[in-house]
Design an enzyme around this catalytic site. Structure first.
Site, PDB file in Angstrom:
ATOM      1  N   LYS A   1     -48.700 -61.007  10.901  1.00 31.16           N
ATOM      2  CA  LYS A   1     -47.611 -60.524  11.744  1.00 31.16           C
ATOM      3  C   LYS A   1     -46.442 -61.504  11.667  1.00 31.16           C
ATOM      4  CE  LYS A   1     -49.513 -56.799  13.504  1.00 31.16           C
ATOM      5  NZ  LYS A   1     -48.916 -55.459  13.380  1.00 31.16           N
TER       6      LYS A   1
ATOM      7  N   LYS B   1     -51.221 -43.515  11.528  1.00 34.82           N
ATOM      8  CA  LYS B   1     -51.653 -44.155  12.776  1.00 34.82           C
ATOM      9  C   LYS B   1     -51.851 -43.056  13.807  1.00 34.82           C
ATOM     10  CE  LYS B   1     -50.219 -48.197  14.042  1.00 34.82           C
ATOM     11  NZ  LYS B   1     -49.305 -49.316  14.415  1.00 34.82           N
TER      12      LYS B   1
END
Length: 382
Positions: free
Chosen positions: A179, A282
């Site tokens: 991230k 997703k």
């Protein structure tokens, strides 16, 4: 909703429960903290019954990622989505989505997709249990039996990031997603470089969660290209297809988009603008399994590669995502990081979803996970 479905049982009740699940590790994204070790993360579990049979779904409130909160998800389900679905045909999932679209307007987005996803997944689980088949058998679509996963690295300090990556390798993971975007390009590059030094042979992805402007994304890409990065995910704001097209045109690292893909129309727009290499599937972002399948079929028709992701799901959301990715044969490592960060305390028996960095596709009826309803009611906030 019409009544022509093969599963004619009417929906008799829809309930929403807020449970707080224990977290094992710290987790941050560019938008802020997602989880803290030793704390808890809220989940909204939805139970939909048709007579004596019930199905379960999950919603993940993540205000640092999107606008739906615990409170908004619960009120949306209880006050707007559940009432018009009571008495409807449990097997008419397409009809359920039309009812939900009327109750909460789509607007520019799909309209409360995380809340709608919990109902969609619970309906899939319910229909599978009514028929005695798994989700894959319900769809007639399961191309693989195992889905490889990414290990998530979110520490800001390079040394800690390297340690997190090594922990993933020790747990059997062969791919790492880092991230980035929270502290600027130089800090991000330092962390990615530290992970590459720690794992010279790992497949490494970076995910900015919309953090960069185009010029910063391009500067980072130029620095990262020698590090053999497999994917750069969502570098820019979700509503910036032209910016993504500019970045992709100048990048040798494949560009994936996640938050940008509200539905198949968004995917078509990005594809026509040559603004992506890979589409992220997703379940909760798209409003459930039904619309997610539509998006994946569209990606295949457009010749766009599919990669999988989740929202730090507990067992219910994790299983739903694994069924989706297995159905489409997703062979790139998926970001299903729930087991890395939190415990699913509402299940019956032990749950070991990941072996050697891969998830096996559940084969039991519905989602293939067994919920302890007494545990849910005991854990639920009152």
């Amino acid at each position: 909703m019409n009544s022509s479905s093969t599963v004619g049982s009417p929906i008799t009740s829809i309930e929403a429960f807020v449970v707080d699940l224990p977290t094992a590790r710290d987790f941050s994204i560019s938008g802020g903290t997602v989880a803290s070790a030793g704390g808890t993360m809220p989940r909204v579990l939805v139970r939909i019954a048709a007579g004596e049979t019930c199905g379960w779904g999950e919603a993940t409130p993540t205000p640092s990622w999107t606008y739906e909160t615990t409170e908004s998800i619960v009120s949306t389900i209880r006050s707007y989505l559940a009432p018009p679905l009571i008495g409807a045909n449990a097997g008419d999932i397409d009809g359920a989505h039309r009812v939900m679209a009327r109750a909460i307007s789509a607007g520019y987005t799909t309209g409360a997709p995380i809340a709608k996803s919990a109902i969609d997944v619970a309906l899939h689980d319910l229909v599978g249990r009514l028929l005695g088949v798994s989700i894959g058998d319900l769809w007639g679509q399961r191309r693989v039996d195992r889905v490889p996963l990414n290990w998530i690295v979110s520490a800001s300090d390079p040394a800690r990031a390297a340690d997190e990556a090594r922990a993933g390798r020790e747990s059997g993971y062969r791919a790492v997603k880092i991230k980035v975007g929270g502290e600027g390009v130089n800090a991000d590059v330092a962390r990615v470089s530290a992970v590459r030094d720690a794992l010279p042979d790992a497949e490494i992805w970076v995910d900015a969660n919309q953090a960069y402007l185009a010029h910063d994304a391009l500067r980072m890409i130029r620095i990262l290209e020698p590090l053999d990065i497999a994917v750069f995910e969502q570098p820019l704001r979700a509503n910036d297809p032209l910016g993504h097209a500019r970045v992709r045109a100048q990048s040798r690292i494949p560009i994936a988009v996640d938050e940008s893909l509200v539905g198949p129309l968004d995917l078509t727009t990005f594809a026509r603008l040559d603004a992506l290499d890979l589409a992220v599937a997703k379940v909760q972002r798209s409003g459930g399994l039904y619309p997610s399948r539509r998006l994946c079929f569209a990606a295949e028709d457009l010749g766009i590669g599919i990669i999988g992701s989740g929202l730090t799901d507990s067992a219910l959301g994790f299983a739903a995502s694994v069924h989706l990715f297995a159905a489409f044969g997703v062979d790139r490592p998926a970001d299903l990081n729930g087991p890395q960060f939190l415990a699913s305390d509402y299940l019956q028996g032990r749950w070991e979803p990941v072996v050697d960095g891969c998830a096996s596709v559940p084969t039991g009826p519905g989602l293939g996970v067994e919920v302890d309803e007494d545990a849910v009611r005991r854990l639920a906030r009152h």
